[in-house]
Design a protein around this motif. Structure first.
Motif, PDB file in Angstrom:
ATOM      1  N   GLN A  99       0.852  -1.185   0.000  1.00 28.10           N
ATOM      2  CA  GLN A  99       0.000   0.000   0.000  1.00 28.10           C
ATOM      3  C   GLN A  99       0.887   1.233   0.000  1.00 28.10           C
ATOM      4  N   ASP A 100       0.385   2.315  -0.563  1.00 25.03           N
ATOM      5  CA  ASP A 100       1.160   3.557  -0.670  1.00 25.03           C
ATOM      6  C   ASP A 100       2.538   3.257  -1.253  1.00 25.03           C
ATOM      7  N   SER A 105       5.934   3.620   5.244  1.00 24.14           N
ATOM      8  CA  SER A 105       4.902   3.308   6.230  1.00 24.14           C
ATOM      9  C   SER A 105       5.475   2.281   7.196  1.00 24.14           C
TER      10      SER A 105
END
Length: 233
Positions: A99-100, A105
């Motif tokens: 994700q991203d 993250s």
């Protein structure tokens, strides 16, 4: 690994009055992966006590050559009132692509190596300029590089992360740098370099609500408009 040598033989350089007898052979030239580095900090950026922040991003691809990343040497540059104990660790993380993609993250990306800020750790050195040099050597399983900069490998692939300690004081300032020769591949060292903006220490803001203690009157207590309470028999 692809390697070539540049050779200039005698008589190869021609002038109007004749050819040069000089000859030269360059050292072996190796093929390095594509590398770009970016600074994710901004002017006036700050970190609090016990904070975690990705400061420098690395975008790497080897175009299918099966090259590997061996180590990254990170330099912490004290700017004001900064000591080794102000950082808990310097780390290298890899983007998970889950994700991203290309953005750091701590919840989804993977920690590859963490070097604690200990004077006794051989991976941390103080150089002659008064800077702290951390050598982040990758384990064998974490050295393979992305073959392209597409799909799940779009954007940054690795992140240089710093974690502050609880000894950080308001006003402490430092920079994070990767000097020429700091990114080492199995085919050689990159000569690219980057230095972050100055990062300043700030106080942590405690958002935890206070604990309230409330006492209620007993079941046999009658409250009146007067200051005193009258207990029933």
């Amino acid at each position: 690994r692809d390697t070539f040598i540049l050779n200039i033989p005698a008589k190869a350089v021609q002038f109007s009055d004749g050819a040069s007898d000089e000859a030269d052979t360059a050292a072996a030239i190796r093929i390095l992966p594509r590398l770009s580095m970016s600074d994710s900090s901004v002017s006036g950026d700050s970190m609090a006590l016990g904070d975690t922040k990705a400061v420098i991003n690395l975008n790497i691809s080897d175009n299918g050559r099966s090259l590997r990343l061996d180590s990254v040497v990170v330099t912490i540059v004290p700017v004001a009132n900064f000591t080794l104990q102000d950082l808990a660790a310097v780390e290298l993380w890899i983007d998970s692509g889950l994700q991203d993609t290309g953005l750091f993250s701590a919840a989804s990306d993977g920690l590859i190596v963490s070097v604690p800020s200990l004077a006794s750790d051989s991976r941390v050195k103080l150089n002659t300029a008064g800077n702290y040099v951390y050598t982040l050597s990758l384990p064998t399983t974490g050295r393979a590089l992305p073959h392209s900069n597409a799909d799940t490998h779009g954007g940054s692939d690795y992140f240089i992360v710093v974690r502050t300690s609880n000894s950080l004081s308001v006003g402490d300032q430092f920079k994070v740098a990767v000097n020429a020769g700091g990114v080492n591949f199995d085919s050689g060292a990159s000569q690219k370099s980057i230095t972050s903006n100055t990062i300043k220490a700030t106080t942590a803001v405690d958002l935890t609500p206070p604990t309230l203690s409330i006492s209620f009157p007993g079941v046999n207590t009658i409250l009146t408009n007067n200051v005193d309470a009258i207990k029933s028999a």
